[in-house]
Each structure stands twice: as structure tokens, then as C-alpha cells.
Design a protein around this motif. Sequence first.
Motif, PDB file in Angstrom:
ATOM      1  N   GLY A  76     -16.275  15.250   7.601  1.00 35.78           N
ATOM      2  CA  GLY A  76     -16.812  13.853   7.769  1.00 35.78           C
ATOM      3  C   GLY A  76     -18.232  13.680   7.658  1.00 35.78           C
ATOM      4  N   PRO A  77     -18.678  12.525   7.526  1.00 37.93           N
ATOM      5  CA  PRO A  77     -20.099  12.260   7.202  1.00 37.93           C
ATOM      6  C   PRO A  77     -21.026  12.614   8.271  1.00 37.93           C
ATOM      7  CG  PRO A  77     -18.887  10.373   7.430  1.00 37.93           C
ATOM      8  CD  PRO A  77     -17.895  11.317   7.709  1.00 37.93           C
ATOM      9  N   VAL A  78     -22.378  12.621   8.105  1.00 34.69           N
ATOM     10  CA  VAL A  78     -23.317  12.622   9.043  1.00 34.69           C
ATOM     11  C   VAL A  78     -24.114  11.664   8.885  1.00 34.69           C
ATOM     12  CG1 VAL A  78     -23.321  15.174   9.179  1.00 34.69           C
ATOM     13  CG2 VAL A  78     -24.817  14.313   7.730  1.00 34.69           C
ATOM     14  N   ASP A 113     -40.011  16.775   6.527  1.00 37.88           N
ATOM     15  CA  ASP A 113     -39.613  16.914   7.557  1.00 37.88           C
ATOM     16  C   ASP A 113     -38.321  16.164   7.814  1.00 37.88           C
ATOM     17  OD1 ASP A 113     -41.687  18.413   8.557  1.00 37.88           O
ATOM     18  OD2 ASP A 113     -42.702  16.955   9.748  1.00 37.88           O
ATOM     19  N   ALA A 114     -38.104  15.179   7.452  1.00 36.13           N
ATOM     20  CA  ALA A 114     -36.884  14.475   7.068  1.00 36.13           C
ATOM     21  C   ALA A 114     -35.811  15.118   6.486  1.00 36.13           C
ATOM     22  CB  ALA A 114     -37.068  12.937   6.757  1.00 36.13           C
ATOM     23  N   ARG A 115     -36.148  15.568   5.427  1.00 37.79           N
ATOM     24  CA  ARG A 115     -35.006  16.420   4.750  1.00 37.79           C
ATOM     25  C   ARG A 115     -34.734  17.782   5.208  1.00 37.79           C
ATOM     26  NH1 ARG A 115     -35.539  20.246   0.604  1.00 37.79           N
ATOM     27  NH2 ARG A 115     -37.672  20.055   0.733  1.00 37.79           N
ATOM     28  N   HIS A 116     -35.613  18.489   6.125  1.00 37.16           N
ATOM     29  CA  HIS A 116     -35.478  19.526   6.639  1.00 37.16           C
ATOM     30  C   HIS A 116     -34.356  19.310   7.859  1.00 37.16           C
ATOM     31  CE1 HIS A 116     -39.124  21.887   5.130  1.00 37.16           C
ATOM     32  NE2 HIS A 116     -38.295  21.635   4.309  1.00 37.16           N
ATOM     33  N   ALA A 117     -34.637  18.102   8.460  1.00 35.23           N
ATOM     34  CA  ALA A 117     -33.762  17.745   9.622  1.00 35.23           C
ATOM     35  C   ALA A 117     -32.396  17.275   9.075  1.00 35.23           C
ATOM     36  CB  ALA A 117     -34.487  16.429  10.355  1.00 35.23           C
ATOM     37  N   LEU A 118     -32.186  16.772   8.134  1.00 35.80           N
ATOM     38  CA  LEU A 118     -30.919  16.593   7.640  1.00 35.80           C
ATOM     39  C   LEU A 118     -30.263  17.843   7.314  1.00 35.80           C
ATOM     40  CD1 LEU A 118     -28.645  14.855   6.277  1.00 35.80           C
ATOM     41  CD2 LEU A 118     -30.008  14.537   4.237  1.00 35.80           C
ATOM     42  N   ASN A 119     -30.826  18.934   6.603  1.00 40.78           N
ATOM     43  CA  ASN A 119     -30.427  20.120   6.438  1.00 40.78           C
ATOM     44  C   ASN A 119     -29.883  20.852   7.543  1.00 40.78           C
ATOM     45  OD1 ASN A 119     -31.106  20.080   3.661  1.00 40.78           O
ATOM     46  ND2 ASN A 119     -33.098  20.957   4.070  1.00 40.78           N
ATOM     47  N   GLU A 120     -30.534  20.760   8.732  1.00 42.87           N
ATOM     48  CA  GLU A 120     -30.187  21.034   9.791  1.00 42.87           C
ATOM     49  C   GLU A 120     -28.751  20.469  10.477  1.00 42.87           C
ATOM     50  OE1 GLU A 120     -32.115  22.689  12.944  1.00 42.87           O
ATOM     51  OE2 GLU A 120     -34.047  22.834  12.287  1.00 42.87           O
ATOM     52  N   GLN A 121     -28.951  19.045  10.223  1.00 41.92           N
ATOM     53  CA  GLN A 121     -27.563  18.406  10.785  1.00 41.92           C
ATOM     54  C   GLN A 121     -26.372  18.792   9.793  1.00 41.92           C
ATOM     55  OE1 GLN A 121     -29.577  14.118  10.206  1.00 41.92           O
ATOM     56  NE2 GLN A 121     -28.216  13.655  11.574  1.00 41.92           N
ATOM     57  N   LEU A 122     -26.616  19.161   8.601  1.00 39.61           N
ATOM     58  CA  LEU A 122     -25.209  19.391   7.763  1.00 39.61           C
ATOM     59  C   LEU A 122     -24.901  20.806   8.363  1.00 39.61           C
ATOM     60  CD1 LEU A 122     -26.908  18.478   4.260  1.00 39.61           C
ATOM     61  CD2 LEU A 122     -25.003  17.465   5.368  1.00 39.61           C
ATOM     62  N   MET A 123     -25.885  21.600   8.322  1.00 39.46           N
ATOM     63  CA  MET A 123     -25.467  23.147   9.107  1.00 39.46           C
ATOM     64  C   MET A 123     -24.774  22.845  10.447  1.00 39.46           C
ATOM     65  SD  MET A 123     -27.902  26.583   9.028  1.00 39.46           S
ATOM     66  CE  MET A 123     -27.970  26.145   7.105  1.00 39.46           C
ATOM     67  N   ASN A 124     -25.176  22.090  11.293  1.00 39.22           N
ATOM     68  CA  ASN A 124     -24.696  21.771  12.564  1.00 39.22           C
ATOM     69  C   ASN A 124     -23.110  21.358  12.433  1.00 39.22           C
ATOM     70  OD1 ASN A 124     -27.075  22.610  13.996  1.00 39.22           O
ATOM     71  ND2 ASN A 124     -27.589  20.657  14.342  1.00 39.22           N
ATOM     72  N   ALA A 125     -23.125  20.235  11.427  1.00 44.32           N
ATOM     73  CA  ALA A 125     -21.705  19.878  11.177  1.00 44.32           C
ATOM     74  C   ALA A 125     -20.832  21.112  10.858  1.00 44.32           C
ATOM     75  CB  ALA A 125     -21.604  18.630  10.350  1.00 44.32           C
ATOM     76  N   VAL A 126     -21.254  21.965   9.989  1.00 45.19           N
ATOM     77  CA  VAL A 126     -20.611  23.091   9.635  1.00 45.19           C
ATOM     78  C   VAL A 126     -19.923  24.027  10.765  1.00 45.19           C
ATOM     79  CG1 VAL A 126     -20.561  25.252   8.127  1.00 45.19           C
ATOM     80  CG2 VAL A 126     -21.371  23.344   7.025  1.00 45.19           C
ATOM     81  N   PHE A 127     -21.080  24.367  11.550  1.00 49.25           N
ATOM     82  CA  PHE A 127     -20.830  25.075  12.632  1.00 49.25           C
ATOM     83  C   PHE A 127     -19.866  24.457  13.688  1.00 49.25           C
ATOM     84  CE2 PHE A 127     -25.298  27.251  11.794  1.00 49.25           C
ATOM     85  CZ  PHE A 127     -24.706  28.023  11.048  1.00 49.25           C
TER      86      PHE A 127
END
Length: 652
Positions: free
Chosen positions: A356-358, A388-402
Amino acid sequence: MPDTTAPDAASTPGARRLRRRVYVRRWIGLLALVLLVILLPLGVWLGLGLRSAAGSIQADASAAQTSIEAAKTQLEAGDYAAASASATAAQERVSQAADAAKATPVRLVGRLPVVGAAVQDLDHLIAAATDLANATSRIVVVYGAATGKAATGPKLFGGGHVNFGVLDRTTAAVDEALTEIADAQGNLGAVQGTLPGTHSMAAARDKALAQVEPLVGTLTTMKQVLARVPDAVGKGGVKRYLLVTLNPAELYPGGGAALSAALVQFKNGVFSVPIKGSVSTKLFPGNPRVVYPHVVGLPYFNPGGGAAFAWSDVYPDFNATAVEMERSWVANGMKPVDGVITMDPTALSAALRVTGPVASPVYGQINADNLVQKLLVDGYADFATNQDARHALNEQLMNAVFGRLTGGGGAMQLLKALASTAPGLHFRVHVEDPLLQRQVAVAGLAGALPTRPGDLLAAFTENQNGSKVDIFQKRTVTHDVAVAADGSATVTTTLTAHYDVPKSGRNPSDRVGYLTDWSYNWYLAHIPKGGTPLSWTAPVTDPGDRNDHVVYPDRFGRSVVRVGRWTAAGGSTTVTFRYSFPAGTFLAGSVVRYQLTTVPQPLTQDATVTISVHGPGVAAVTSDLPGWSVAGGVARMSGTFGQVASTSIEWH
């Protein structure tokens, strides 16, 4: 006085024998009549009973087979509930068939000489069907536990840990299923099907054996993998795996620069992520060059020279690249890892269809359809200075996977979604356990550069100026081949990269770094083993363009050549590579047979490709790539170029 009276004819011995024969015939006739009166309805009953039993057995067996096939299809689609219902239905219908086979007429025929063999065949088929239905049910139960879809009972993986008890029971269930399938094979092998009218039994035997054999291979592999799982998830110790997200905006032959990374750890089966973040700002700020022993030499790595972790994906074969990543990780001060997994935005988009979306405070809602546009195109065009905003989004995406992985219930769907992008090399897996790595390769997840004989279409770009404009690259490739009757060939590969970069108004003299509109690439081609490089050229349009005249040896016996070119925003670069093969290369006996393996570079926009192969005679094509047409001796295809594929062309 002597008796002169004539003897009575009826009292003579011959007459008496005649009378006895007449009596016997009469009794035999009477007995035959009585037996006919008795056996006629018995024969009718027996015939009707056999016909009824045969009809029931055939209907139940057919329904059971349909249910088993349905369960297989439903499991492949991830529909556990439907597969469970189908497996139960299969067991019920096989049981009904077995009951029908116990009918008295069937058992009576089974006692008769010769024809009784048909009933024995029937018994073997029903016994085999029983074993297969039971094995199917066990496999469905294993799937339910492994995916967490079973309504009751503990899950194999959930709540962030592996349940070793469920793992043991899963392994035992696979063992039992293998035993049942072996019994089924034995029963099928005992079916003769040689009597007149029993050809359908022989056909059923042959069809079932053909279906069972690959299942044995699959379950045997599953058993071997399950035996390695406890060690792989750190039972009695710790296992660490590196998960790397790649950035195709800074494109390398292996996919892209290492955008972010996470250390996935299993300690006695318990899952955790102790380290994660942006590679260049959080993990290894400034991308320091570290020295470590390289697996790959020039032109990709300078032996003995330093290299940043972010560059470790430059080589297109993941078997080598994964080891480069592992060694670079350790050289940067981290603990050794037991494997590497990479994914790019194409794989992450597939993952978002499951998770699902983030939501991002800067980019808004990110879903499977807009991730590439938001993260890379808008991320660099509209938020270029807000890393910083792009890197934060990358972490959100990885958190969704985890989050989906540790939840257990959706782990299997997520892994299937990621694996669906593996043919385009967007998702790759490497583990240090040799047995598990072999299965990774069999599953098509290893990302290895194929080593098949014949020609190879493998042309790449390698970002050299740290720009992020490769996301805008639109690529076209042509591959023209002339094959002679003696099996020799001449090949011309042309790669054109157009950079449709939005005008930013930045200083055009700023050519290096995160914010530049310029691209500087090495354009590389891997020349297959047996091929001789003839030329590699491109128009010179800038004083900084470079022609590298060195032919570099590749680790698989291939050659690598390259050309360096600058490309401005809105511009294009075209590079041409020519090479040849000697006589006999494409001869198979007296047949001219050309073989080609195509290897894509993982782009967010698949390259457009045109392949033209000229040969002697009339061409016949067998290919994984769609879109081929044949006109006499010329075979041609046009389409997109987004996955590893094989092509074979013969001329007659």
C-alpha cells in the motif's frame, strides 16, 4: 431241452449303455437350463454393477484430478483458502472412488483369471490418487503456515521472528509428502494397462507420472532449503544480510548507485534492523574511498585502488558485484554480512502494490504508479536542494517493506512481487551459503551475467560525473548481424542515449555533481567469448570526450571496450561497436545456427531495441523475445528490451 428263445434287445449291454447316455444328456440339459435361469440375472447384475461402479470411479477420479490441479493453480496465485478447499475436495472424491471400487461386482471380476488384472490396475491407480491427494493437502498446509494465511495455528514467520517449531513441522510435512509421492510412483509403475479396453488406465498412469516427477524435484529442493533455513536465520547464533536500494538516476552497468542501505539481522531467529539510512549522508558521509581486494578489475575497478561503497554496483554480474559490496561494507568499518539483496525503484513500485502507499510530508502520497516520478524525477527537478526529504522518503519505503516482512501475513506476496521484477535485474539476491545460492540462481534471482555460448548483446552506460540525470535517459539499441554459410559472423551494435533533461537554468559550466544537467558516461560493450573487437567509435562533440583504445579482458573470457562522452541536457550520444566471429562459430553440424543472449541494463524506461540477423537460406526463429518477423534469410525484431532473453535462429 435247450432254450431256443431270442434275447431281449433292451437288456443287452449296448442298450443299457445307450440308455445311460440319454439320461446323462437329459440331466445335463436340465442342469444347464437351471444354471441359465440362475446365472442370467446374475450376469445382468454383474454387468450392471460393473458399469455403475466404473462410471462412479471415472467421475470421482476425474473430479479429484481437477481439484488437485486447481489447488496447484490456486497456490501459485496465492489463494490459500481456495487451494485448501480444492485439496479437501480431492481427498473426498478419491475416497468416493475407492468406495466404488469396493463394489461386489468389481471384487468378483478381480478374482477371475486374466481379466482380474484390470481390477488390479484400478486398485493401483486409486492408491496412487489417494497418495497424491494426501500429499497435495500436506503441501497446502505447509503453504498456509509459511505464508501466515492459515486461519489457525502458529505461523512460520511472524511478529519479527521465525518459529522453529513450525519450521520442524513443515520439514516433517514435506518429508511425509515425499513419502506419499514415492508410494504413488510405485503404484503407478505397477499399472499394466495391457488388456484390451484398458488403454485409458495406461494413459492415466503416464499422465500422472509426468505430473509427479517435477513435483518430486520441487519438494526435494524444498527439503534441502528447509534444512538450511535454521542456520540462515541465525539459530544458535547471528546472521546478517545487507539490503541495498539502488538509484538509477546515477546509472551503472549493474543498475545504479547505492542510494540507501539497511543491515538485516537474525539472532536465533529474531529479526531486527540495527542499521539503516542514506549511504552518502548517514552511513558513509561524503562517500569515502576505501581500499579492499576487488573481485573485478579494469575497466570497472582499479586493482589496489580505493572505491566508495556507492560505486560498488558498477559491474553487471551480481555474483561479483555482491562480493564487492560485502567487502566494501567491511572496509567501511561494518561487520561482515552473509548475503546481499538489491532493489531499485521498479522493484519498490512492485512492493508498494502489496504494502500500500506511504505518505511523505514533502512529496505527498507515494504509490506504485507515481514512485519513480515523485522520488526521482520530481525529487531532482523540484526538490534538488532538499536531499533530507528524499532520504527520509527512502527510509519510509524501506520501513514499509520491513513492516510487511515482519508482519508475516503478507511476506510471501511481497517476496513474489519483488521477484517478479528479477528478469529485468531490478531485484537480485546473493547469499554466501552455496546450496541456498544455487536455489537462488534456479529461481532466477541471482542477477548473473549469462555465460551461454554464442553472441551477446550487453551494452551499458556508466555514470562518471556524479550527476542524477540518468533517470531521464531514453535509450535505443540496434544489433545488426551478418552470418555467413561457413558459420562466421560480423556484428554491429549501436547504442543511442538521449537525455531529455528539463532545463534548470543552472550554470551550464557546472558539469559535475548532484545538481548538474550534464551527463558524462563510459559507454561499454561486452564482446562475447570468441568474438574479436573491430572498432568502438562515437562522434567527438566535446573537448572532454575520451576514446579508450584498450581491449579489457573480462572474468568470463569476454572482452570489454568503452568510449567516454559528454552529453548536454536535451542532447544525444550514439556509440557504435563492431566485432566479428570466425568460421565455424555458428555451425551445428551442417546447420547454420546463430545464438544470441540479450542482457538489459536495469532502466526505469526499458530500452527500445531492433535486432536484424541476415543468414543463408530461410530463417526459423526460436526466442524469448516477442516481435520477430522473417523475410527469407532475414530475421528481425523490434520492441522493448527489459529482461534477459535467449534467441536461436537457424537457416535451411
